[in-house]
Design a protein around this motif. Structure first.
Motif, short mmCIF file in Angstrom:
data_model
loop_
_atom_site.label_atom_id
_atom_site.label_comp_id
_atom_site.label_asym_id
_atom_site.label_seq_id
_atom_site.Cartn_x
_atom_site.Cartn_y
_atom_site.Cartn_z
N VAL A 109 0.90 -1.15 0.00
CA VAL A 109 0.00 0.00 0.00
C VAL A 109 0.93 1.20 0.00
O VAL A 109 1.66 1.43 0.96
CB VAL A 109 -0.94 0.01 1.22
CG1 VAL A 109 -1.86 1.22 1.18
CG2 VAL A 109 -1.74 -1.29 1.29
N ASP A 110 0.94 1.94 -1.12
CA ASP A 110 1.97 2.96 -1.29
C ASP A 110 1.43 4.37 -1.27
O ASP A 110 0.24 4.60 -1.45
CB ASP A 110 2.77 2.70 -2.56
CG ASP A 110 2.10 3.15 -3.85
OD1 ASP A 110 0.86 3.30 -3.88
OD2 ASP A 110 2.83 3.36 -4.84
N GLY A 111 2.36 5.30 -1.08
CA GLY A 111 2.05 6.73 -1.13
C GLY A 111 1.83 7.32 0.25
O GLY A 111 1.39 6.64 1.18
N PRO A 112 2.12 8.60 0.39
CA PRO A 112 1.93 9.26 1.68
C PRO A 112 0.45 9.41 2.02
O PRO A 112 -0.41 9.44 1.14
CB PRO A 112 2.57 10.64 1.47
CG PRO A 112 2.40 10.88 0.00
CD PRO A 112 2.56 9.53 -0.65
N PHE A 113 0.16 9.48 3.31
CA PHE A 113 -1.19 9.82 3.74
C PHE A 113 -1.38 11.31 3.47
O PHE A 113 -0.58 12.14 3.88
CB PHE A 113 -1.38 9.53 5.23
CG PHE A 113 -2.69 10.05 5.76
CD1 PHE A 113 -3.86 9.38 5.48
CD2 PHE A 113 -2.74 11.22 6.49
CE1 PHE A 113 -5.08 9.86 5.95
CE2 PHE A 113 -3.95 11.71 6.96
CZ PHE A 113 -5.13 11.04 6.68
N LEU A 114 -2.45 11.63 2.74
CA LEU A 114 -2.78 13.04 2.45
C LEU A 114 -4.09 13.37 3.15
O LEU A 114 -5.14 12.80 2.83
CB LEU A 114 -2.92 13.26 0.94
CG LEU A 114 -1.66 13.00 0.12
CD1 LEU A 114 -1.93 13.20 -1.36
CD2 LEU A 114 -0.51 13.88 0.59
N LEU A 115 -4.01 14.27 4.11
CA LEU A 115 -5.15 14.61 4.94
C LEU A 115 -6.33 15.11 4.10
O LEU A 115 -7.48 14.76 4.38
CB LEU A 115 -4.75 15.66 5.99
CG LEU A 115 -5.76 15.98 7.07
CD1 LEU A 115 -6.18 14.72 7.84
CD2 LEU A 115 -5.17 17.01 8.04
N ARG A 117 -7.19 8.71 -0.56
CA ARG A 117 -7.52 8.28 -1.93
C ARG A 117 -6.30 8.12 -2.84
O ARG A 117 -6.36 7.39 -3.82
CB ARG A 117 -8.51 9.26 -2.56
CG ARG A 117 -9.91 9.12 -2.01
CD ARG A 117 -10.87 10.12 -2.67
NE ARG A 117 -12.10 10.17 -1.92
CZ ARG A 117 -12.30 10.90 -0.83
NH1 ARG A 117 -11.35 11.69 -0.39
NH2 ARG A 117 -13.45 10.87 -0.19
N ASN A 118 -5.22 8.81 -2.57
CA ASN A 118 -4.03 8.72 -3.41
C ASN A 118 -3.28 7.40 -3.24
O ASN A 118 -2.50 7.01 -4.10
CB ASN A 118 -3.06 9.86 -3.11
CG ASN A 118 -2.53 9.77 -1.69
OD1 ASN A 118 -3.31 9.87 -0.73
ND2 ASN A 118 -1.25 9.59 -1.53
N GLN A 119 -3.52 6.71 -2.14
CA GLN A 119 -2.78 5.48 -1.87
C GLN A 119 -3.32 4.33 -2.72
O GLN A 119 -4.51 4.25 -3.00
CB GLN A 119 -2.87 5.15 -0.38
CG GLN A 119 -2.15 6.18 0.46
CD GLN A 119 -2.37 5.97 1.95
OE1 GLN A 119 -3.47 5.67 2.40
NE2 GLN A 119 -1.30 6.15 2.72
#
Length: 163
Positions: free
Chosen positions: A123-129, A142-144
């Motif tokens: 599961v990749d990508g930063p957490f974006l608030l 949603r970006n992950q």
């Protein structure tokens, strides 16, 4: 290895009953992270890979290992050893990372690439608030992406796992 926490029987970090290993230390510092106390690389506690593996293998109902954090790819050697132990015992291995699949594959260190190659799912990508969601399984924003790693490595492109 530096550990933030260990969770037996997690049902939110992948399918089935999972043993979730939350490593200590994260270079991303995502605003809104659900484990902000895991960011400091000097926090948490030291455990050997063998001590963590003993807990992982101590429950016969465990379906898989999930590496989370913190950032598992900041401790790739120890996480790789734990992932190999899990696979040797028939468990699947998932990992979360603030780095993308492409970054780890193309720009990661040799140890990070070895860890990537040992995973079943990333599961990749930063957490974006601003993209936070509770509606998507296995991810916080949603970006992950939930990536089938073996299929992705074989094809050369990120292959998403169906929900």
């Amino acid at each position: 290895m530096r550990i933030y926490g260990l969770q037996q029987d997690s049902i939110v970090d992948g399918p089935g009953f999972r043993f979730s290993c939350f490593v200590q230390g994260c270079p991303h510092g995502c605003p809104g992270c659900h484990n902000p106390d895991s960011h400091d690389s000097s926090g948490g506690r030291e455990m050997t890979v063998e001590e963590v593996a003993e807990q992982l293998l101590g429950n016969p109902l465990t379906d898989g290992l999930t590496l989370s954090g913190g950032e598992p790819f900041a401790q790739p050697e120890d996480c790789l050893r734990l992932a190999r132990i899990a696979h040797a015992h028939g468990l699947n291995v998932w990992s979360y990372s603030g780095w993308t699949f492409e970054y780890l594959r193309d720009q990661g260190t040799a140890a990070q690439r070895e860890l990537l190659e040992e995973l079943d799912v990333l599961v990749d990508g930063p957490f974006l608030l601003d993209q936070r969601t509770l509606a998507l399984p296995w991810r916080g924003s949603r970006n992950q992406r939930v990536i089938d790693v073996p299929a992705s490595l074989a094809s050369g492109d990120a292959v998403l796992r169906p929900d």
